[in-house]
Design an enzyme around this catalytic site. Structure first.
Site, PDB file in Angstrom:
ATOM      1  CG  ASP A  26      -5.931 -14.864  -1.488  1.00 47.49           C
ATOM      2  OD1 ASP A  26      -6.897 -14.082  -1.619  1.00 47.49           O
ATOM      3  OD2 ASP A  26      -5.679 -15.189  -0.281  1.00 47.49           O
ATOM      4  CG  ASP A  65      -9.747  -3.750   5.372  1.00 52.53           C
ATOM      5  OD1 ASP A  65     -10.079  -4.355   6.560  1.00 52.53           O
ATOM      6  OD2 ASP A  65      -8.707  -3.372   5.081  1.00 52.53           O
ATOM      7  N   GLY A  69     -10.213  -8.350   4.251  1.00 49.23           N
ATOM      8  CA  GLY A  69      -9.204  -7.666   5.596  1.00 49.23           C
ATOM      9  C   GLY A  69      -9.124  -8.646   6.762  1.00 49.23           C
ATOM     10  CD  GLU A  93      -9.079 -15.044   5.062  1.00 46.61           C
ATOM     11  OE1 GLU A  93      -8.085 -14.674   4.586  1.00 46.61           O
ATOM     12  OE2 GLU A  93     -10.053 -14.160   5.239  1.00 46.61           O
ATOM     13  CG  HIS A 138      -2.211  -0.916   0.986  1.00 45.85           C
ATOM     14  ND1 HIS A 138      -3.056  -1.297   2.088  1.00 45.85           N
ATOM     15  CD2 HIS A 138      -2.542  -1.374  -0.187  1.00 45.85           C
ATOM     16  CE1 HIS A 138      -3.825  -2.104   1.634  1.00 45.85           C
ATOM     17  NE2 HIS A 138      -3.736  -2.319   0.348  1.00 45.85           N
ATOM     18  NE  ARG A 190      -5.053   1.406  -0.685  1.00 46.32           N
ATOM     19  CZ  ARG A 190      -3.451   1.892  -0.847  1.00 46.32           C
ATOM     20  NH1 ARG A 190      -2.874   2.819   0.076  1.00 46.32           N
ATOM     21  NH2 ARG A 190      -2.869   1.795  -2.048  1.00 46.32           N
ATOM     22  CG  HIS A 214     -12.265 -12.971   2.343  1.00 44.05           C
ATOM     23  ND1 HIS A 214     -12.502 -12.131   1.087  1.00 44.05           N
ATOM     24  CD2 HIS A 214     -10.849 -13.167   2.058  1.00 44.05           C
ATOM     25  CE1 HIS A 214     -11.595 -12.109   0.345  1.00 44.05           C
ATOM     26  NE2 HIS A 214     -10.334 -12.673   0.809  1.00 44.05           N
TER      27      HIS A 214
END
Length: 348
Positions: free
Chosen positions: A287, A142, A175, A205, A68, A103, A202
């Site tokens: 992924d 997220d 996230g 996980e 990021h 973002r 998700h």
């Protein structure tokens, strides 16, 4: 990339449904980004998990933080998205659903709106340049950012669902799975579903999330990401499995990611086997192909060699994935046609 997949797996037409944009940035593209930002003092070892290496899930999320820092302007996003799309196409992927969390970066003037617009611009440019791949986009929520931000993200996704000419098709929930609880995001996810966004969530996980998974399966999602700990042998429950089976929810399977991220002990112990043997809809995915040094051809070859799949079985696995896409019906039909045309020359 760690190892080259055999020609058959390269030529195999493929569908990629679980690919995080920032985690898919290749070694070569990272090189360019690192050179452009020497002041960050970032090395390759911080952005990829090489062959034979394992990282905890927590360490994997640290890798994303580094990436990021490298991808923080419109210019970066455009370059990264275009190169990721081109790389998937070069690997024989004919249809791709990319996902990313919008973002904002005050220093570079990047807004969440512009973030999504820039990814869409990259998709448009690749199409104009004749890259042989159909790309759609899932806006990601997220879970670390809480319910308020989730609601704002859903609103953005809703706007783009209407204005992106069919490119934005759904919402991803991702996230760090150890942060927050799904119940706080339920209202936002329900709103997304009500306005026509498809949901790829998700789920399970990490272990001991039975309550959250139970809750989110009631929505229900249109696809499940990972689903590592759904079945009773690994701490899930029969009731979770029943729900998933009754609703026939496809599971996005990420072999290398789960083994390198240590949520699964080894390839042969991967939950793909459990679901595949039940005849449940499964789709192989990368992924984060950049972080985990893999590609989709490799994932198919791994599945075949680990679980003894014939080429015919591999072909069927790949073709069935068309049905699990969030693409409109005419696109699915076009993809089916592509598979039918390629079958004779590839599956000999």
């Amino acid at each position: 990339m760690d190892t080259e997949a055999d020609l058959f797996y390269r030529q195999l037409p493929k569908v990629e449904l679980h690919a995080h944009l920032n985690g898919s940035v290749s070694f070569e593209t990272m090189e360019k980004l690192i050179k452009r930002k020497p002041h960050l003092n970032i090395e390759h070892s911080m952005t990829a998990i090489r062959r034979g290496q394992r990282r905890t899930l927590d360490e994997c999320f640290q890798v994303f933080k580094v990436i990021h820092q490298l991808v923080d302007s419109e210019e970066d996003i455009l370059m990264v998205a275009k190169s990721v799309i081109q790389e998937f196409a070069a690997d024989g992927v004919k249809y791709l659903e990319l996902r990313s969390t919008p973002r904002e970066v005050t220093e570079t003037g990047l807004s969440k709106q512009r973030y999504i617009e820039t990814v869409l611009e990259a998709i448009r440019q690749c199409k104009q340049e004749g890259v042989d791949i159909d790309v759609r986009f899932l806006v990601a929520v997220d879970r670390r950012h809480g319910p308020e931000v989730a609601m704002q993200t859903v609103k953005l996704a809703e706007d783009f669902l209407l204005s992106s000419d069919g490119t934005v098709v759904g919402l991803d929930l991702s996230g760090d799975p150890t942060v927050g609880h799904g119940k706080d995001l339920l209202a936002a996810l329900q709103k997304a579903k009500n306005c026509g966004l498809k949901l790829a969530l998700h789920l399970s996980e990490v272990p001991s999330q039975i309550d959250e998974t139970e809750l989110l399966l009631n929505l229900p999602p249109d696809r499940i990401g990972h689903g590592t700990f759904l079945h009773p042998d690994v701490g899930g429950s029969d009731s979770l499995v029943d729900k998933v089976c009754k609703q026939n929810i496809p599971i996005e399977i990420c072999l290398t990611s789960n083994v390198k991220g240590q949520t699964v002990p080894s390839y042969d112990k991967h939950h793909f086997k459990y679901w595949y043997n039940r005849g449940h809809p499964c789709v192989l995915c990368t992924d984060d192909k950049g972080v985990f040094c893999t590609d989709l051809s490799q994932e198919y070859q791994l599945a075949a060699s680990t679980f003894g799949l014939t080429k015919e079985a591999v072909w069927i696995l790949s073709q069935q994935a068309i049905g699990y896409t969030f693409a409109p019906e005419p696109i699915k039909q076009r993809l089916e046609k592509t598979w039918a045309e390629l079958k004779q020359q590839i599956l000999q």
